[in-house]
Design a protein around this motif. Sequence first.
Motif, PDB file in Angstrom:
ATOM      1  N   LEU A  93       0.837  -1.197   0.000  1.00  0.00           N
ATOM      2  CA  LEU A  93       0.000   0.000   0.000  1.00  0.00           C
ATOM      3  C   LEU A  93       0.872   1.247   0.000  1.00  0.00           C
ATOM      4  N   VAL A  94       0.531   2.180  -0.892  1.00  0.00           N
ATOM      5  CA  VAL A  94       1.231   3.463  -0.998  1.00  0.00           C
ATOM      6  C   VAL A  94       0.207   4.582  -0.843  1.00  0.00           C
ATOM      7  N   TYR A  95       0.471   5.500   0.072  1.00  0.00           N
ATOM      8  CA  TYR A  95      -0.399   6.664   0.287  1.00  0.00           C
ATOM      9  C   TYR A  95       0.297   7.862  -0.353  1.00  0.00           C
ATOM     10  N   GLN A  96      -0.312   8.440  -1.378  1.00  0.00           N
ATOM     11  CA  GLN A  96       0.249   9.583  -2.092  1.00  0.00           C
ATOM     12  C   GLN A  96      -0.544  10.845  -1.773  1.00  0.00           C
ATOM     13  N   LYS A  97       0.190  11.948  -1.485  1.00  0.00           N
ATOM     14  CA  LYS A  97      -0.513  13.171  -1.093  1.00  0.00           C
ATOM     15  C   LYS A  97       0.324  14.416  -1.340  1.00  0.00           C
ATOM     16  N   ASN A  98      -0.226  15.377  -2.072  1.00  0.00           N
ATOM     17  CA  ASN A  98       0.287  16.738  -2.054  1.00  0.00           C
ATOM     18  C   ASN A  98      -0.385  17.411  -0.860  1.00  0.00           C
ATOM     19  N   MET A  99       0.418  17.722   0.168  1.00  0.00           N
ATOM     20  CA  MET A  99      -0.128  18.191   1.440  1.00  0.00           C
ATOM     21  C   MET A  99      -0.715  19.593   1.368  1.00  0.00           C
ATOM     22  N   LEU A 100      -0.228  20.420   0.441  1.00  0.00           N
ATOM     23  CA  LEU A 100      -0.438  21.873   0.400  1.00  0.00           C
ATOM     24  C   LEU A 100       0.415  22.509   1.489  1.00  0.00           C
ATOM     25  N   PHE A 101       1.278  23.414   1.080  1.00  0.00           N
ATOM     26  CA  PHE A 101       2.275  23.978   1.991  1.00  0.00           C
ATOM     27  C   PHE A 101       1.664  24.713   3.180  1.00  0.00           C
ATOM     28  N   ASP A 112      -5.964  10.050   8.732  1.00  0.00           N
ATOM     29  CA  ASP A 112      -6.286   9.304   7.515  1.00  0.00           C
ATOM     30  C   ASP A 112      -5.134   8.390   7.114  1.00  0.00           C
ATOM     31  N   ILE A 113      -3.912   8.880   7.247  1.00  0.00           N
ATOM     32  CA  ILE A 113      -2.749   8.035   6.935  1.00  0.00           C
ATOM     33  C   ILE A 113      -2.701   6.845   7.885  1.00  0.00           C
ATOM     34  N   ARG A 114      -2.916   7.090   9.166  1.00  0.00           N
ATOM     35  CA  ARG A 114      -2.890   5.992  10.135  1.00  0.00           C
ATOM     36  C   ARG A 114      -4.014   4.994   9.861  1.00  0.00           C
ATOM     37  N   ALA A 115      -5.173   5.500   9.469  1.00  0.00           N
ATOM     38  CA  ALA A 115      -6.304   4.609   9.188  1.00  0.00           C
ATOM     39  C   ALA A 115      -6.035   3.751   7.952  1.00  0.00           C
ATOM     40  N   ALA A 116      -5.377   4.342   6.947  1.00  0.00           N
ATOM     41  CA  ALA A 116      -5.063   3.600   5.722  1.00  0.00           C
ATOM     42  C   ALA A 116      -3.960   2.572   5.972  1.00  0.00           C
ATOM     43  N   ASP A 117      -3.060   2.882   6.885  1.00  0.00           N
ATOM     44  CA  ASP A 117      -1.970   1.990   7.285  1.00  0.00           C
ATOM     45  C   ASP A 117      -1.132   1.515   6.101  1.00  0.00           C
ATOM     46  N   PRO A 118      -0.613   2.438   5.276  1.00  0.00           N
ATOM     47  CA  PRO A 118       0.221   2.022   4.144  1.00  0.00           C
ATOM     48  C   PRO A 118       1.637   1.673   4.599  1.00  0.00           C
TER      49      PRO A 118
END
Length: 294
Positions: A93-101, A112-118
């Motif tokens: 699993l790969v979580y990809q994200k442009n965070m916005l500066f 959300d990242i923790r819930a996805a657990d990539p």
Amino acid sequence: MDGEGANWQKLIGVALFLAIISLMGGYLGWLHPLGDSLAVGRGIAAVAVLILAVAASFAGLRMAAFAALLLAMLTGGQVLLAYAWPGPPGQYLVYQKNMLFRNNDLAALEADIRAADPAIVTLQEVSEPNLALLANLKDSYPQQLVCPGRTVGGPAVLTNLSVVPGTEFCGPGLAALQVAAGKDRFWVVSLHLSWPWPYNQAKQVELILPVLDKLKGPAVLAGDFNMVRWATSVKRLSDILEVRPTGPTLGTYVGWSDWFRLPIDHVFATRSGRVVPRGAHGSDHLGLLAEVAL
């Protein structure tokens, strides 16, 4: 045909010609970067050609209408397939994200990242304030590479897999490292491209190509490409790394409107994979959660 009918025929003919030029120009990114900028609107241009082909048929331009209809169906079908193809299952699993500066909802993004657990997280626009998220995730993702970027921040790779010592490096808008998991060993690249023509995306791609050419073996390439996946610039990057797009293509940029989303964030892998969208969580980009095959 009376004078008014002839005028309508000329008007429809000119409009159809311009729509076809716009559509075909999107395939000329190899010739000039303007082609890639036009490729962003390939789906819209195909629909415009289709509608004008029908109008041309009623206006008496039947041969032109028939040829335009075939062109619209062929090019539009390619775009439709990119949006419809689900992609095969994968191993990581790969979580990809442009965070916005200037992200003002880091807590939601962290949750959300923790819930996805990539196993892998690829980020862009990691600004000074956004480093707080990486610090909070250190317990789950102890291996972190953060690279400098433009004023909006740089790219980063986070992982809980073992990093092959000495493989981490930064490049022009990218962060890369090699990971090992059991018998698997593969590269992970987080990429943030500049805006397309008339901005500097084409020049940046020329700098990145020789860097990616040195990476041998399976790979994952993820990021904010600021470009659709069928454009020449993106295809050159994926081809040189020998990776394929995960499916389906998803509208990820929501900065203009939630109703008009641009598909400019992608995840590629050696044997493709499948991808689903995640929420914006303080950004103008949706996240992507990809199941990649290597």
